[in-house]
Write a protein that holds these residues in place. Structure first.
Motif, short mmCIF file in Angstrom:
data_model
loop_
_atom_site.label_atom_id
_atom_site.label_comp_id
_atom_site.label_asym_id
_atom_site.label_seq_id
_atom_site.Cartn_x
_atom_site.Cartn_y
_atom_site.Cartn_z
N ALA A 85 -84.74 -103.89 97.14
CA ALA A 85 -83.40 -103.31 97.21
C ALA A 85 -83.32 -102.25 98.31
O ALA A 85 -84.25 -101.47 98.51
CB ALA A 85 -83.04 -102.68 95.87
N GLY A 86 -82.22 -102.25 99.05
CA GLY A 86 -81.98 -101.26 100.09
C GLY A 86 -82.74 -101.49 101.38
O GLY A 86 -82.71 -100.65 102.27
N SER A 87 -83.39 -102.62 101.51
CA SER A 87 -84.17 -102.90 102.73
C SER A 87 -83.26 -103.34 103.87
O SER A 87 -82.20 -103.90 103.65
CB SER A 87 -85.19 -104.01 102.46
OG SER A 87 -86.10 -103.62 101.47
N VAL A 88 -83.72 -103.09 105.09
CA VAL A 88 -83.04 -103.58 106.29
C VAL A 88 -84.00 -104.53 106.97
O VAL A 88 -85.02 -104.12 107.51
CB VAL A 88 -82.64 -102.43 107.23
CG1 VAL A 88 -82.01 -102.96 108.49
CG2 VAL A 88 -81.72 -101.45 106.52
N VAL A 89 -83.67 -105.83 106.95
CA VAL A 89 -84.55 -106.86 107.47
C VAL A 89 -84.09 -107.22 108.88
O VAL A 89 -82.98 -107.71 109.06
CB VAL A 89 -84.55 -108.10 106.56
CG1 VAL A 89 -85.53 -109.14 107.07
CG2 VAL A 89 -84.88 -107.72 105.13
N THR A 90 -84.95 -106.95 109.86
CA THR A 90 -84.61 -107.21 111.26
C THR A 90 -85.39 -108.36 111.87
O THR A 90 -85.04 -108.84 112.93
CB THR A 90 -84.86 -105.96 112.12
OG1 THR A 90 -86.24 -105.59 112.00
CG2 THR A 90 -83.98 -104.80 111.67
N LYS A 91 -86.46 -108.79 111.18
CA LYS A 91 -87.30 -109.90 111.68
C LYS A 91 -87.48 -110.92 110.57
O LYS A 91 -87.28 -110.61 109.40
CB LYS A 91 -88.67 -109.38 112.11
CG LYS A 91 -88.61 -108.41 113.27
CD LYS A 91 -90.00 -107.93 113.61
CE LYS A 91 -89.95 -106.92 114.75
NZ LYS A 91 -91.28 -106.39 115.06
N ASP A 92 -87.89 -112.12 110.95
CA ASP A 92 -88.13 -113.17 109.97
C ASP A 92 -89.16 -112.72 108.94
O ASP A 92 -90.13 -112.03 109.27
CB ASP A 92 -88.63 -114.44 110.65
CG ASP A 92 -87.56 -115.13 111.48
OD1 ASP A 92 -86.38 -114.71 111.41
OD2 ASP A 92 -87.89 -116.09 112.20
N VAL A 93 -88.94 -113.14 107.70
CA VAL A 93 -89.86 -112.84 106.60
C VAL A 93 -90.64 -114.10 106.30
O VAL A 93 -90.06 -115.16 106.07
CB VAL A 93 -89.08 -112.37 105.35
CG1 VAL A 93 -90.01 -112.16 104.18
CG2 VAL A 93 -88.29 -111.10 105.66
N GLY A 94 -91.94 -114.00 106.28
CA GLY A 94 -92.80 -115.16 106.05
C GLY A 94 -92.74 -115.67 104.63
O GLY A 94 -92.18 -115.05 103.73
N GLU A 95 -93.35 -116.80 104.44
CA GLU A 95 -93.39 -117.44 103.13
C GLU A 95 -94.28 -116.65 102.18
O GLU A 95 -95.40 -116.26 102.51
CB GLU A 95 -93.94 -118.86 103.29
CG GLU A 95 -93.97 -119.66 102.03
CD GLU A 95 -94.42 -121.09 102.28
OE1 GLU A 95 -95.17 -121.60 101.42
OE2 GLU A 95 -94.03 -121.67 103.30
N GLY A 96 -93.76 -116.38 100.98
CA GLY A 96 -94.55 -115.76 99.91
C GLY A 96 -94.90 -114.30 100.11
O GLY A 96 -95.89 -113.83 99.56
N VAL A 97 -94.10 -113.55 100.86
CA VAL A 97 -94.39 -112.12 101.04
C VAL A 97 -93.30 -111.26 100.41
O VAL A 97 -92.19 -111.72 100.16
CB VAL A 97 -94.57 -111.75 102.53
CG1 VAL A 97 -95.75 -112.45 103.13
CG2 VAL A 97 -93.32 -112.03 103.32
N ILE A 98 -93.64 -110.01 100.19
CA ILE A 98 -92.71 -109.02 99.66
C ILE A 98 -92.50 -107.98 100.75
O ILE A 98 -93.48 -107.45 101.28
CB ILE A 98 -93.27 -108.35 98.39
CG1 ILE A 98 -93.62 -109.41 97.35
CG2 ILE A 98 -92.29 -107.33 97.85
CD1 ILE A 98 -94.44 -108.88 96.20
N VAL A 99 -91.24 -107.72 101.09
CA VAL A 99 -90.94 -106.73 102.12
C VAL A 99 -90.06 -105.64 101.53
O VAL A 99 -89.28 -105.88 100.60
CB VAL A 99 -90.26 -107.35 103.36
CG1 VAL A 99 -91.19 -108.31 104.05
CG2 VAL A 99 -88.95 -108.03 103.01
N ALA A 100 -90.18 -104.42 102.09
CA ALA A 100 -89.38 -103.30 101.63
C ALA A 100 -89.26 -102.28 102.75
O ALA A 100 -90.09 -102.23 103.65
CB ALA A 100 -90.01 -102.66 100.40
N GLY A 101 -88.22 -101.47 102.67
CA GLY A 101 -88.05 -100.35 103.58
C GLY A 101 -86.95 -100.55 104.58
O GLY A 101 -86.37 -101.62 104.73
N VAL A 102 -86.62 -99.44 105.24
CA VAL A 102 -85.65 -99.50 106.33
C VAL A 102 -86.45 -99.83 107.57
O VAL A 102 -87.34 -99.07 107.96
CB VAL A 102 -84.89 -98.17 106.48
CG1 VAL A 102 -83.95 -98.21 107.65
CG2 VAL A 102 -84.13 -97.88 105.19
N THR A 103 -86.14 -100.93 108.12
CA THR A 103 -86.95 -101.77 108.98
C THR A 103 -88.09 -102.28 108.09
O THR A 103 -89.17 -101.70 108.01
CB THR A 103 -87.52 -101.07 110.22
OG1 THR A 103 -86.49 -100.40 110.90
CG2 THR A 103 -88.15 -102.07 111.15
N ALA A 104 -87.74 -103.31 107.35
CA ALA A 104 -88.61 -103.86 106.30
C ALA A 104 -90.00 -104.22 106.82
O ALA A 104 -90.16 -104.76 107.90
CB ALA A 104 -87.95 -105.10 105.70
#
Length: 75
Positions: free
Chosen positions: A26-45
């Motif tokens: 929640a609240g993340s900013v995704v600027t690049k592709d996210v790979g398969e099976g990963v968890i991303v977080a943060g501003v500039t995830a």
């Protein structure tokens, strides 16, 4: 892709792909592709974990809870 969880108030920039079984916190900013099976977080995830690690941990917790509830029922 399929089986993706995107948390509330997340921003995904145009032309960004979220891979299979990925989680965007929640609240993340995704600027690049996210790979398969990963968890991303943060501003500039950024990658903070892997889906399979969380899945296995939850499965083990579930098994241990079932064993505990069976032991208390038999008393």
């Amino acid at each position: 892709m399929d089986n993706v969880f995107i948390g509330a108030n997340s921003i995904i920039m145009p032309n960004v792909r979220i891979g299979l079984n990925a989680i965007v916190a929640a609240g993340s900013v995704v600027t690049k592709d996210v790979g398969e099976g990963v968890i991303v977080a943060g501003v500039t995830a950024r990658v903070i974990g892997k889906f399979n690690d969380i899945y296995l941990k939850r499965a083990q917790e579930s098994i241990s809870q079932k064993k505990y509830s069976r032991q208390t029922e038999n008393r």
